[in-house]
Write an enzyme that holds these catalytic residues in place. Structure first.
Site, short mmCIF file in Angstrom:
data_model
loop_
_atom_site.label_atom_id
_atom_site.label_comp_id
_atom_site.label_asym_id
_atom_site.label_seq_id
_atom_site.Cartn_x
_atom_site.Cartn_y
_atom_site.Cartn_z
N ASP A 36 -6.55 -16.04 8.01
CA ASP A 36 -5.30 -16.53 7.44
C ASP A 36 -5.51 -17.89 6.79
O ASP A 36 -5.42 -18.92 7.45
CB ASP A 36 -4.27 -16.60 8.57
N ASP A 44 -4.64 -13.14 4.94
CA ASP A 44 -4.39 -13.02 3.50
C ASP A 44 -5.71 -12.83 2.75
O ASP A 44 -6.80 -12.87 3.35
CB ASP A 44 -3.62 -14.24 2.98
N ASP A 222 -4.26 7.22 1.91
CA ASP A 222 -3.43 7.31 3.11
C ASP A 222 -2.75 8.67 3.22
O ASP A 222 -2.26 9.21 2.23
CB ASP A 222 -2.36 6.20 3.01
N GLU A 283 -7.82 10.08 4.25
CA GLU A 283 -7.33 10.04 5.62
C GLU A 283 -6.62 11.36 5.83
O GLU A 283 -5.50 11.55 5.37
CB GLU A 283 -6.35 8.89 5.84
C1 NOJ Z 1 -1.65 6.16 8.07
C2 NOJ Z 1 -1.90 4.71 8.20
O1 NOJ Z 1 -3.23 4.51 8.59
C3 NOJ Z 1 -0.90 4.21 9.20
O2 NOJ Z 1 -1.18 2.91 9.63
C4 NOJ Z 1 0.47 4.31 8.59
O3 NOJ Z 1 1.45 3.96 9.54
C5 NOJ Z 1 0.75 5.74 8.12
N1 NOJ Z 1 -0.37 6.32 7.46
C6 NOJ Z 1 1.91 5.76 7.16
O4 NOJ Z 1 1.50 5.27 5.93
#
Ligand code: NOJ
Length: 559
Positions: A36, A44, A222, A283
């Protein structure tokens, strides 16, 4: 049996296998907890820039940054209000460019997080959708439906949010009457986009280009398994014992629908227009390794997180099985397997590997959780597990702080917790704050050197002084020193691009294999294991003579 990175379908035999992401060690930065520079208690981008030399010294090939884009921070940045700007709490676009340039100067590639499943409810598109009529093009960018029941007073189906509670929220129409419902897999502040809408697809191709033009090396995508929902949105009741992101459950109408592959093919083409082997990493929490491998076919994504590996218990037979299956299934599509043990959504592996009660992904652990881990066992296993992982062929992901052996913070005060899971389940699930506490850099400094004001968005435990990076740098037996040795030896022996040959004869509780000139032996059993001849180049813990104790891994180079 030998598996190599080059094993591929016949038609892929001539495909290049030299791209950086096939073998890279990628370090996840969770910006709000890394460093930070502004001193406001939230990490940041200038904080990242200030520590690039530490990452170089550690020896990683790339960094992945969790979201820093403009966001009201209802889900720690995974609720994006503007995909093309940096949130002021993290800095500016100029700070991003400086960080990127600094990383590239040091030979470190940079992957950014992209959140395509949903936006923030503060995104201009969602605000427009709220002001617009049912059936309008503005609403068609999200998933709005009329409610069930006589007057639309019931949600359109029975789906439950990953964070707890229902998956639908009813809106008030412009004329003040109760109106339609919108879908949110996560928090109600995170409305899902409708990925069957070409306008949404075009917008995200443009967002990809925005960051590619700035020079990023790739994207961590994501909730890549959530974009497409089954037609008709049929009812579904999840297993209450299952992981929150899907995991083993098959047939879930909002996870892993076949339509997502079309999106990845479009994105693959966008990245292919750029030089430098830019990469997409999914992911995707899917029921099987084989299904996950389909996401990294040659014209789709490049990598997918191997959550099956992450979720494997500390058990030699289970580890051998998941490693064999992963190498087979990914090789069948010409992709490398990835390996990962920790991230910002799971209990840190220095605690998770010593849990004695079931703990589904996303549930977290807190003061009242059953089966709390013994920290000494947890750290010993974590060091052994990472030493095993970093010897495997393919690409590995590390999560900030694991190189310091940080455990999950279990005793966070209730009033400090911030994960929406904690609020939406009314404290029934602790959620993920325990793995997100700002990391310690300097033992004798405010907030352990996270900043110079002492502020921290989650409180750091007193015991973390002795885990601070400056203390560990001076100690050859520290976890930091272990990670540095593992990464240096991995590079020296080309293990990421190597092959795996299982070795028999060490007993059921031992994972033993050869990767090139390096023999890896991990003892997960209760009795010591006799080591073969050769030089021990790295050991995850102390060993004596030729005898390898429990929960310890060694790398032995041919004598
Ligand atoms: C997966 C992310 O890694 C997580 O941290 C997040 O809460 C959810 N997707 C929603 O975007």
């Amino acid at each position: 049996m030998t598996f190599t990175q080059q094993d591929a379908r016949p038609e892929l035999e001539s495909a290049p296998v030299s791209e950086w992401w096939r073998t890279a060690v990628i370090y996840q930065i969770y910006p709000r907890s890394f460093a930070d520079a502004s001193g406001d208690g939230l990490g940041d981008l200038p904080g990242v820039t200030a520590h690039l030399d530490d990452l170089k010294e550690l020896g990683v090939d790339a960094i992945w940054l969790s979201p820093f884009q403009r966001s009201p921070q209802k889900d720690a940045g995974y609720d994006v209000a503007d995909y093309r700007d940096v949130d002021p709490i993290f800095g500016t676009l100029a700070d991003f460019d400086a960080m990127l340039a600094g990383a590239h100067e040091r030979g470190i590639r940079v992957i950014v997080d992209l959140v395509p499943n949903h936006s923030s409810d503060q995104h201009v598109w969602f605000q427009e959708a709220l002001k617009s009529a049912p059936g309008s093009p503005e609403r068609a960018r999200y998933i709005f439906r009329d409610g069930a029941g006589e007057n639309g007073e019931l949600p359109p189906n029975n789906w439950e949010s990953v964070f707890g509670g229902g998956m639908w929220k009813r809106v008030t129409e412009a004329d003040g009457t109760p109106g339609q419902w919108y879908l949110h897999i996560f928090d109600e502040s995170q409305p899902d986009f409708d990925w069957t809408n070409p306008e949404v697809r075009a917008e995200f191709r443009d967002i990809l280009r925005f960051w590619l033009d700035r020079g990023v090396d790739g994207f961590r995508v994501d909730v890549a398994h959530g974009l497409i929902k089954a037609a008709g949105l049929p009812d579904f009741t999840p297993d209450p014992e299952g992981g929150s992101m899907g995991g083993d459950a098959a047939g879930v109408p909002y996870w892993g629908q076949p339509g997502v592959h079309e999106v990845w093919r479009e994105w693959h083409e966008v990245l292919a227009e750029y030089d430098g082997d830019r990469a997409l990493c999914a992911e995707a929490w899917l029921p099987t390794v084989a299904q996950t491998a389909l996401w990294v076919r040659p014209d789709e994504m490049h990598q997918a997180f191997n959550f099956h590996y992450l979720e494997t218990k500390w058990d030699a037979e289970a580890l051998r099985a998941v490693i064999t299956e992963s190498l087979h299934e990914y090789a069948a599509v010409g992709a490398p397997s990835t390996w990962v043990l920790s991230n910002h959504d799971v209990v840190r592996h220095a605690s998770r590997l010593a849990l004695t009660a079931e703990n589904p992904q996303g549930a977290g652990i807190g003061p009242k959780s059953p089966g709390k881990p013994d920290p000494v066992t947890g750290l010993q296993r974590a060091r052994a597990a990472t030493s095993l992982m970093l010897a495997l062929p393919g690409s590995s992901y590390l999560y900030q702080g694991e190189e310091l052996g940080l455990p999950e913070v279990i005793d966070l005060p209730d009033d400090a917790r911030q994960d929406p899971t904690w609020f939406r389940t009314e404290g029934e699930r602790y959620g993920r704050d325990g793995c997100r506490v700002p990391i310690p850099w300097t033992a004798d400094a405010p907030a352990y050197g996270f900043n110079d004001t002492g502020a921290a968005w989650l409180p750091q435990p007193a015991e973390w002084a002795e885990l601070a990076r400056d203390v560990q740098r001076e100690d050859p037996a520290s976890t930091l020193s272990l990670y540095r040795s593992l990464l240096a030896e991995r590079r020296a022996h080309g293990l990421g691009a190597g092959s795996l040959e299982w070795l028999d004869g060490y007993g059921d509780d031992v994972v033993a294999f050869r990767n090139g000139a390096v023999t890896v032996i991990a003892n997960l059993g209760d009795t010591a294991v006799e080591l073969p001849d050769g030089d021990v180049v790295v050991a995850s813990g102390p060993w004596e003579g030729a005898s390898l104790p429990t929960d310890t891994t060694v790398w032995i180079a041919a004598a």
